[in-house]
Scaffold this motif. Structure first.
Motif, PDB file in Angstrom:
ATOM      1  N   GLY A  20      47.776  48.766  37.610  1.00 17.23           N
ATOM      2  CA  GLY A  20      47.851  47.647  38.302  1.00 17.23           C
ATOM      3  C   GLY A  20      47.806  47.904  39.872  1.00 17.23           C
ATOM      4  O   GLY A  20      47.168  48.993  40.204  1.00 17.23           O
ATOM      5  N   ASP A  21      48.596  47.235  40.539  1.00 17.44           N
ATOM      6  CA  ASP A  21      48.559  47.315  41.942  1.00 17.44           C
ATOM      7  C   ASP A  21      49.084  48.618  42.662  1.00 17.44           C
ATOM      8  O   ASP A  21      50.192  48.926  42.235  1.00 17.44           O
ATOM      9  N   ARG A  43      52.813  38.955  41.354  1.00 16.15           N
ATOM     10  CA  ARG A  43      51.742  39.760  41.738  1.00 16.15           C
ATOM     11  C   ARG A  43      50.793  38.941  42.646  1.00 16.15           C
ATOM     12  O   ARG A  43      50.506  37.761  42.256  1.00 16.15           O
ATOM     13  N   GLU A  44      50.334  39.474  43.526  1.00 18.48           N
ATOM     14  CA  GLU A  44      49.270  38.874  44.261  1.00 18.48           C
ATOM     15  C   GLU A  44      47.907  39.038  43.646  1.00 18.48           C
ATOM     16  O   GLU A  44      47.701  39.823  42.628  1.00 18.48           O
ATOM     17  N   ASN A  45      47.084  38.065  43.716  1.00 16.94           N
ATOM     18  CA  ASN A  45      45.601  38.206  43.240  1.00 16.94           C
ATOM     19  C   ASN A  45      44.644  38.039  44.492  1.00 16.94           C
ATOM     20  O   ASN A  45      44.193  36.867  44.411  1.00 16.94           O
ATOM     21  N   HIS A  50      41.071  45.895  47.727  1.00 11.77           N
ATOM     22  CA  HIS A  50      42.410  46.028  46.782  1.00 11.77           C
ATOM     23  C   HIS A  50      42.529  47.313  46.219  1.00 11.77           C
ATOM     24  O   HIS A  50      41.474  48.172  45.776  1.00 11.77           O
ATOM     25  N   GLU A  52      44.065  50.132  43.604  1.00 14.72           N
ATOM     26  CA  GLU A  52      44.676  49.787  42.079  1.00 14.72           C
ATOM     27  C   GLU A  52      44.908  51.328  41.570  1.00 14.72           C
ATOM     28  O   GLU A  52      44.171  52.148  41.910  1.00 14.72           O
ATOM     29  N   THR A  70      37.528  43.153  44.729  1.00 19.49           N
ATOM     30  CA  THR A  70      37.591  42.421  43.619  1.00 19.49           C
ATOM     31  C   THR A  70      36.897  41.131  43.376  1.00 19.49           C
ATOM     32  O   THR A  70      36.470  40.606  42.155  1.00 19.49           O
ATOM     33  N   ARG A  71      35.975  40.855  44.313  1.00 22.45           N
ATOM     34  CA  ARG A  71      34.796  39.890  44.072  1.00 22.45           C
ATOM     35  C   ARG A  71      33.730  40.544  43.478  1.00 22.45           C
ATOM     36  O   ARG A  71      32.948  39.694  42.534  1.00 22.45           O
TER      37      ARG A  71
END
Length: 93
Positions: A20-21, A43-45, A50, A52, A70-71
């Motif tokens: 996770g984050d 949680r942020e998205n 990001h 991780e 994340t894109r």
């Protein structure tokens, strides 16, 4: 997606487990109940870069901090979590 493990070299994502984050900070023991609830459930998205936590579960078992977009899933940095933790705690002091 391939992750460049600092110990084993580039490996397929199927060898890793996502935790996770990596930017979350646990609330102080005397923090309000709402702070703990937010820590556990909210949680942020983010769209974009990001940090991780990943574990090389089918390899050396090391924990890694992976910075990826994340894109596009493009990975810009992979660091051993044990190297990131001391730097993070020095910044908090």
């Amino acid at each position: 997606m391939r992750i460049a493990c600092p110990h084993c070299g580039p490996r397929g994502v199927d060898e890793f487990s996502y935790l996770g984050d990596a930017t979350l900070t646990r609330p102080a023991p005397d923090a309000a109940e709402a702070a703990f609830s937010d820590y556990v459930y909210l949680r942020e998205n983010p769209a974009g870069e990001h940090r991780e936590l990943w574990q090389h579960a089918s390899g050396c078992q090391s924990w890694l901090v992976v910075t990826r977009d994340t894109r596009t899933h493009a990975i810009s940095q992979v660091e051993a979590a044990r190297d990131v933790a001391p730097a993070r705690s020095k910044g908090a002091a």
